[in-house]
Write a protein that holds these residues in place. Structure first.
Motif, PDB file in Angstrom:
ATOM      1  N   LEU A   1     -23.057  27.390 -98.851  1.00  0.00           N
ATOM      2  CA  LEU A   1     -23.452  27.084 -97.476  1.00  0.00           C
ATOM      3  C   LEU A   1     -24.854  27.592 -97.173  1.00  0.00           C
ATOM      4  CD1 LEU A   1     -20.068  27.869 -95.686  1.00  0.00           C
ATOM      5  CD2 LEU A   1     -21.095  25.597 -96.025  1.00  0.00           C
ATOM      6  N   ARG A   2     -25.165  28.780 -97.637  1.00  0.00           N
ATOM      7  CA  ARG A   2     -26.500  29.350 -97.421  1.00  0.00           C
ATOM      8  C   ARG A   2     -27.550  28.499 -98.121  1.00  0.00           C
ATOM      9  NH1 ARG A   2     -29.014  34.667 -96.834  1.00  0.00           N
ATOM     10  NH2 ARG A   2     -31.207  34.159 -96.655  1.00  0.00           N
ATOM     11  N   GLY A   3     -27.269  28.101 -99.360  1.00  0.00           N
ATOM     12  CA  GLY A   3     -28.220  27.290-100.101  1.00  0.00           C
ATOM     13  C   GLY A   3     -28.462  25.939 -99.460  1.00  0.00           C
TER      14      GLY A   3
ATOM     15  N   ASP B   1     -14.739  33.169-101.069  1.00  0.00           N
ATOM     16  CA  ASP B   1     -15.601  33.139 -99.888  1.00  0.00           C
ATOM     17  C   ASP B   1     -17.052  33.472-100.236  1.00  0.00           C
ATOM     18  OD1 ASP B   1     -13.628  32.350 -98.075  1.00  0.00           O
ATOM     19  OD2 ASP B   1     -12.929  34.409 -97.846  1.00  0.00           O
ATOM     20  N   HIS B   2     -17.247  34.302-101.237  1.00  0.00           N
ATOM     21  CA  HIS B   2     -18.604  34.606-101.701  1.00  0.00           C
ATOM     22  C   HIS B   2     -19.247  33.332-102.265  1.00  0.00           C
ATOM     23  CE1 HIS B   2     -21.287  37.613-104.123  1.00  0.00           C
ATOM     24  NE2 HIS B   2     -21.983  36.621-103.630  1.00  0.00           N
ATOM     25  N   THR B   3     -18.495  32.572-103.052  1.00  0.00           N
ATOM     26  CA  THR B   3     -18.981  31.305-103.597  1.00  0.00           C
ATOM     27  C   THR B   3     -19.308  30.344-102.461  1.00  0.00           C
ATOM     28  OG1 THR B   3     -17.609  31.627-105.554  1.00  0.00           O
ATOM     29  CG2 THR B   3     -18.428  29.399-105.152  1.00  0.00           C
ATOM     30  N   ARG B   4     -18.418  30.279-101.507  1.00  0.00           N
ATOM     31  CA  ARG B   4     -18.610  29.408-100.341  1.00  0.00           C
ATOM     32  C   ARG B   4     -19.862  29.810 -99.566  1.00  0.00           C
ATOM     33  NH1 ARG B   4     -15.628  30.410 -95.553  1.00  0.00           N
ATOM     34  NH2 ARG B   4     -16.209  28.849 -94.046  1.00  0.00           N
ATOM     35  N   TYR B   5     -20.043  31.117 -99.349  1.00  0.00           N
ATOM     36  CA  TYR B   5     -21.226  31.625 -98.667  1.00  0.00           C
ATOM     37  C   TYR B   5     -22.493  31.162 -99.381  1.00  0.00           C
ATOM     38  CZ  TYR B   5     -24.903  34.804 -97.171  1.00  0.00           C
ATOM     39  OH  TYR B   5     -26.087  35.305 -96.711  1.00  0.00           O
TER      40      TYR B   5
ATOM     41  N   HIS C   1     -32.180  29.517-105.163  1.00  0.00           N
ATOM     42  CA  HIS C   1     -31.518  30.783-105.501  1.00  0.00           C
ATOM     43  C   HIS C   1     -30.034  30.742-105.138  1.00  0.00           C
ATOM     44  CE1 HIS C   1     -30.681  35.093-105.676  1.00  0.00           C
ATOM     45  NE2 HIS C   1     -30.215  34.996-104.445  1.00  0.00           N
ATOM     46  N   TRP C   2     -29.732  30.397-103.900  1.00  0.00           N
ATOM     47  CA  TRP C   2     -28.356  30.427-103.429  1.00  0.00           C
ATOM     48  C   TRP C   2     -27.509  29.339-104.071  1.00  0.00           C
ATOM     49  CZ3 TRP C   2     -26.706  34.709-101.676  1.00  0.00           C
ATOM     50  CH2 TRP C   2     -27.560  35.574-100.980  1.00  0.00           C
ATOM     51  N   LEU C   3     -28.096  28.168-104.294  1.00  0.00           N
ATOM     52  CA  LEU C   3     -27.338  27.084-104.937  1.00  0.00           C
ATOM     53  C   LEU C   3     -27.058  27.413-106.399  1.00  0.00           C
ATOM     54  CD1 LEU C   3     -29.055  23.979-103.333  1.00  0.00           C
ATOM     55  CD2 LEU C   3     -26.789  24.906-102.814  1.00  0.00           C
TER      56      LEU C   3
ATOM     57  N   TRP D   1     -18.401  19.221-102.150  1.00  0.00           N
ATOM     58  CA  TRP D   1     -19.474  20.201-102.213  1.00  0.00           C
ATOM     59  C   TRP D   1     -20.011  20.326-103.630  1.00  0.00           C
ATOM     60  CZ3 TRP D   1     -17.720  24.990 -98.885  1.00  0.00           C
ATOM     61  CH2 TRP D   1     -17.635  24.609 -97.548  1.00  0.00           C
ATOM     62  N   LYS D   2     -19.115  20.269-104.615  1.00  0.00           N
ATOM     63  CA  LYS D   2     -19.556  20.360-106.015  1.00  0.00           C
ATOM     64  C   LYS D   2     -20.504  19.216-106.347  1.00  0.00           C
ATOM     65  CE  LYS D   2     -15.333  22.467-107.767  1.00  0.00           C
ATOM     66  NZ  LYS D   2     -14.200  22.299-108.674  1.00  0.00           N
ATOM     67  N   GLU D   3     -20.169  18.012-105.886  1.00  0.00           N
ATOM     68  CA  GLU D   3     -21.031  16.854-106.129  1.00  0.00           C
ATOM     69  C   GLU D   3     -22.393  17.045-105.463  1.00  0.00           C
ATOM     70  OE1 GLU D   3     -18.928  13.347-104.865  1.00  0.00           O
ATOM     71  OE2 GLU D   3     -17.222  13.795-106.187  1.00  0.00           O
ATOM     72  N   ARG D   4     -22.378  17.507-104.221  1.00  0.00           N
ATOM     73  CA  ARG D   4     -23.628  17.757-103.499  1.00  0.00           C
ATOM     74  C   ARG D   4     -24.454  18.838-104.189  1.00  0.00           C
ATOM     75  NH1 ARG D   4     -21.786  18.464 -97.592  1.00  0.00           N
ATOM     76  NH2 ARG D   4     -20.939  16.398 -97.354  1.00  0.00           N
ATOM     77  N   LEU D   5     -23.764  19.864-104.657  1.00  0.00           N
ATOM     78  CA  LEU D   5     -24.437  20.970-105.345  1.00  0.00           C
ATOM     79  C   LEU D   5     -25.131  20.466-106.599  1.00  0.00           C
ATOM     80  CD1 LEU D   5     -24.966  24.017-105.726  1.00  0.00           C
ATOM     81  CD2 LEU D   5     -22.756  24.144-106.857  1.00  0.00           C
ATOM     82  N   ASP D   6     -24.417  19.678-107.395  1.00  0.00           N
ATOM     83  CA  ASP D   6     -25.009  19.140-108.618  1.00  0.00           C
ATOM     84  C   ASP D   6     -26.203  18.249-108.303  1.00  0.00           C
ATOM     85  OD1 ASP D   6     -23.198  20.495-110.206  1.00  0.00           O
ATOM     86  OD2 ASP D   6     -21.813  18.798-110.361  1.00  0.00           O
TER      87      ASP D   6
END
Length: 149
Positions: free
Chosen positions: A66-68, A59-63, A84-86, A104-109
């Motif tokens: 989502l925050r980023g 959930d910390h990772t998810r937070y 920072h958050w991402l 989400w991983k794809e979006r993050l990258d």
């Protein structure tokens, strides 16, 4: 004397129903963000931030993700916070996978790649040397002076 136990019996369920967990706040923030209510989501994220240690690792990772992404969608004023958050979400997911959906991983990258591209575009470029100076022969340059010891 019998009034006090009655009040406790009546108010206890009301108080218990009013308690929300930090995970509930994250879930509500996610819902606000999904509905393009990014300011409301940010308010919930900020309220939850001091208590991140109460969330599970997943959930910390998810937070963080989502925050980023929420900060990213708020615009340029929040891009530093988004990075920072991402970056935290990426580091947490790399250390212990399972907190982020594949989508989400794809979006993050992609978001982090875009960040690198934006950073490269914003970096000052060195001025190009004039063509005449670059074409001048090396022999035309004066030799360095000898150092007397």
């Amino acid at each position: 004397m019998r009034l006090a136990p009655c009040i406790v019996v009546i108010t206890l369920p009301l108080l218990a129903g009013g308690c929300a967990t930090y995970l509930d706040d994250v879930n509500r923030a996610e819902a606000h963000s999904a509905n393009n209510e990014h300011e409301r989501a940010l308010a919930l994220f900020r309220v939850t931030e001091p208590d991140l240690d109460s969330l599970s690792y997943v959930d910390h990772t998810r937070y963080c993700y989502l925050r980023g992404m929420n900060d990213y969608r708020l615009g340029k004023a929040f891009r530093a916070d988004a990075r920072h958050w991402l970056a935290l979400a990426k580091a947490l997911e790399d250390k212990q996978p399972g907190g982020l959906k594949e989508e989400w991983k794809e979006r993050l990258d992609k978001a982090l790649d875009v960040r690198l591209i934006e950073k490269a575009k914003a970096a000052p470029r060195p001025a190009a040397a004039p063509a005449a100076a670059a074409a001048a022969p090396a022999a035309a340059k004066p030799a360095p002076a000898a150092v007397a010891e």
